[in-house]
Design an enzyme around this catalytic site. Structure first.
Site, PDB file in Angstrom:
ATOM      1  N   TYR A   1      42.810  44.721  40.660  1.00 15.88           N
ATOM      2  CA  TYR A   1      42.131  45.383  41.766  1.00 15.88           C
ATOM      3  C   TYR A   1      42.704  46.775  41.993  1.00 15.88           C
ATOM      4  O   TYR A   1      43.769  47.129  41.484  1.00 15.88           O
ATOM      5  CB  TYR A   1      42.220  44.544  43.040  1.00 15.88           C
ATOM      6  CG  TYR A   1      43.548  44.584  43.770  1.00 15.88           C
ATOM      7  CD1 TYR A   1      43.696  45.292  44.961  1.00 15.88           C
ATOM      8  CD2 TYR A   1      44.668  43.898  43.286  1.00 15.88           C
ATOM      9  CE1 TYR A   1      44.906  45.324  45.645  1.00 15.88           C
ATOM     10  CE2 TYR A   1      45.874  43.909  43.958  1.00 15.88           C
ATOM     11  CZ  TYR A   1      45.990  44.625  45.141  1.00 15.88           C
ATOM     12  OH  TYR A   1      47.193  44.657  45.803  1.00 15.88           O
TER      13      TYR A   1
ATOM     14  N   ARG B   1      44.572  54.033  36.681  1.00 15.48           N
ATOM     15  CA  ARG B   1      45.404  52.822  36.766  1.00 15.48           C
ATOM     16  C   ARG B   1      44.577  51.562  36.535  1.00 15.48           C
ATOM     17  O   ARG B   1      45.054  50.603  35.926  1.00 15.48           O
ATOM     18  CB  ARG B   1      46.126  52.754  38.110  1.00 15.48           C
ATOM     19  CG  ARG B   1      47.126  51.595  38.179  1.00 15.48           C
ATOM     20  CD  ARG B   1      47.988  51.636  39.405  1.00 15.48           C
ATOM     21  NE  ARG B   1      47.193  51.491  40.631  1.00 15.48           N
ATOM     22  CZ  ARG B   1      47.707  51.577  41.850  1.00 15.48           C
ATOM     23  NH1 ARG B   1      49.003  51.804  42.026  1.00 15.48           N
ATOM     24  NH2 ARG B   1      46.931  51.439  42.913  1.00 15.48           N
TER      25      ARG B   1
ATOM     26  N   ARG C   1      36.280  25.300  33.916  1.00 16.01           N
ATOM     27  CA  ARG C   1      37.701  25.637  34.016  1.00 16.01           C
ATOM     28  C   ARG C   1      38.386  25.423  32.673  1.00 16.01           C
ATOM     29  O   ARG C   1      38.247  24.360  32.068  1.00 16.01           O
ATOM     30  CB  ARG C   1      38.366  24.779  35.084  1.00 16.01           C
ATOM     31  CG  ARG C   1      39.808  25.165  35.400  1.00 16.01           C
ATOM     32  CD  ARG C   1      40.400  24.223  36.451  1.00 16.01           C
ATOM     33  NE  ARG C   1      41.709  24.673  36.898  1.00 16.01           N
ATOM     34  CZ  ARG C   1      42.858  24.445  36.255  1.00 16.01           C
ATOM     35  NH1 ARG C   1      42.834  23.775  35.104  1.00 16.01           N
ATOM     36  NH2 ARG C   1      44.007  24.891  36.738  1.00 16.01           N
TER      37      ARG C   1
ATOM     38  N   LYS D   1      48.261  45.769  38.311  1.00 12.48           N
ATOM     39  CA  LYS D   1      47.836  45.508  39.695  1.00 12.48           C
ATOM     40  C   LYS D   1      46.876  44.315  39.708  1.00 12.48           C
ATOM     41  O   LYS D   1      45.657  44.473  39.758  1.00 12.48           O
ATOM     42  CB  LYS D   1      47.192  46.751  40.303  1.00 12.48           C
ATOM     43  CG  LYS D   1      47.071  46.692  41.829  1.00 12.48           C
ATOM     44  CD  LYS D   1      46.644  48.039  42.388  1.00 12.48           C
ATOM     45  CE  LYS D   1      46.474  47.992  43.899  1.00 12.48           C
ATOM     46  NZ  LYS D   1      47.745  47.833  44.620  1.00 12.48           N
TER      47      LYS D   1
ATOM     48  N   GLU E   1      60.603  46.972  45.382  1.00 11.06           N
ATOM     49  CA  GLU E   1      59.592  47.657  46.197  1.00 11.06           C
ATOM     50  C   GLU E   1      59.287  46.813  47.416  1.00 11.06           C
ATOM     51  O   GLU E   1      59.839  45.725  47.592  1.00 11.06           O
ATOM     52  CB  GLU E   1      58.324  47.902  45.378  1.00 11.06           C
ATOM     53  CG  GLU E   1      57.737  46.657  44.752  1.00 11.06           C
ATOM     54  CD  GLU E   1      56.670  46.964  43.705  1.00 11.06           C
ATOM     55  OE1 GLU E   1      56.093  48.065  43.735  1.00 11.06           O
ATOM     56  OE2 GLU E   1      56.397  46.085  42.874  1.00 11.06           O
TER      57      GLU E   1
ATOM     58  N   LEU F   1      55.051  48.400  40.743  1.00 15.67           N
ATOM     59  CA  LEU F   1      53.719  48.972  40.589  1.00 15.67           C
ATOM     60  C   LEU F   1      53.836  50.490  40.470  1.00 15.67           C
ATOM     61  O   LEU F   1      54.602  51.120  41.199  1.00 15.67           O
ATOM     62  CB  LEU F   1      52.850  48.619  41.800  1.00 15.67           C
ATOM     63  CG  LEU F   1      51.401  49.100  41.708  1.00 15.67           C
ATOM     64  CD1 LEU F   1      50.646  48.351  40.613  1.00 15.67           C
ATOM     65  CD2 LEU F   1      50.704  48.927  43.041  1.00 15.67           C
TER      66      LEU F   1
END
Length: 285
Positions: A32, A51, A100, A149, A181, A205
């Site tokens: 995301y 990114r 699945r 991310k 972070e 990140l």
């Protein structure tokens, strides 16, 4: 009612649907981005798309749309939701393979693409920027590829909940004695006028706001040192702050109950926030 985007359609949020077999739901198999909106314009959109491409590539995922198409979707959501200040979330998953399975689905499986807005009218005047944030330290128990991310945000969510239970604003994560972070932001300390923040690696990140703030700091002749720092160093710092798409530059005034510096937001963090907002508004699209 908010309008969202799901797989090519603009829909009322109450009508948005994603399959129960979607890999994002079953496996957290998705990435995301979060783009800030100021004055109805997108801040550092290109950086976020770069990114996004990197995250998709690292996970061998299919790129969902051309950048110009994604830009058009972002702008359309701003218009349809009359968004002045806020955020746009873009999530891309590996899609719905029909059942699945731990194995990746065939390459031709269509990715799932979802975008939605969050209205935040006080984004530029966040009270935390004036009073400063208080944080606690917690062990960093995330997986080893934090540079991607992904939507697997369970541990950061747990850490934020720990912070809330402790009566503070956020948590800084610690690994091998050094701060990595924050739960959703990059962390910094300032000592003797020098800005110190962990160097880029798989451990953190690669923040888009981080890159912009460090660039602006160097342009303003501020000294920047990219290295790891300890909790003890942070408590002994003159100032501290975090950066993210939604926090911009937010001072941190307390760590594990100990005041940082004077216990009040310091001048360097305040100046960096001012510069970041001013410069971002100039180039927003």
């Amino acid at each position: 009612m908010r309008t969202v985007y799901v797989n090519g359609e603009y829909l009322p949020e109450t009508e948005a649907r994603v399959s129960i077999f979607d890999r994002g739901f079953l496996m957290a198999d998705g990435v995301y981005e979060v783009v800030c909106v100021l004055g109805g314009k997108l801040v550092d959109f290109e950086g976020h798309m770069v990114r996004l491409d990197r995250s998709l590539s690292e996970l061998d995922m299919t790129r969902p749309s051309a950048r110009d198409d994604l830009l058009e979707i972002h702008r359309e959501l701003v218009t349809r939701n009359t968004l002045d200040q806020g955020l746009i979330y873009l999530q891309v998953t590996r899609g719905n393979p029909g059942d699945r399975d731990f194995n990746f689905p065939p390459k031709e499986t269509e990715p799932t693409v979802v975008l939605f807005t969050q209205d935040m009218p006080s984004l530029m005047d966040n009270p935390k920027a004036k009073r400063g944030a208080r944080v606690i330290s917690v062990p960093d128990l995330r997986w080893g590829r934090r540079d991607i991310k992904t939507v697997q945000l369970l541990y950061p969510s747990m850490a934020k909940t720990m912070a809330q239970a402790a009566g503070v604003d956020d948590a800084w994560m610690v690994e091998d004695g050094h701060v990595t972070e924050g739960t959703s932001n990059n962390a910094y300390i300032i000592k003797n006028g020098r800005i110190i923040t962990r160097a880029l690696s798989n451990d953190i990140l690669h923040g888009i706001t981080r890159a912009a703030v460090l660039r602006f700091a160097r342009e303003a002749q501020m000294e920047v040192e990219e290295r790891s720092f300890t909790i003890e160093e942070a408590k002994d710092a003159d100032e501290a702050f975090v950066t993210s798409a939604s926090a911009f530059v937010t001072p941190v005034v307390e760590l594990d109950g100990a005041a940082i510096g004077t216990g009040m937001p310091g001048p360097i963090a305040a100046r960096l926030r001012e510069i970041y907002i001013d410069e971002s508004l100039k180039v927003a699209v």
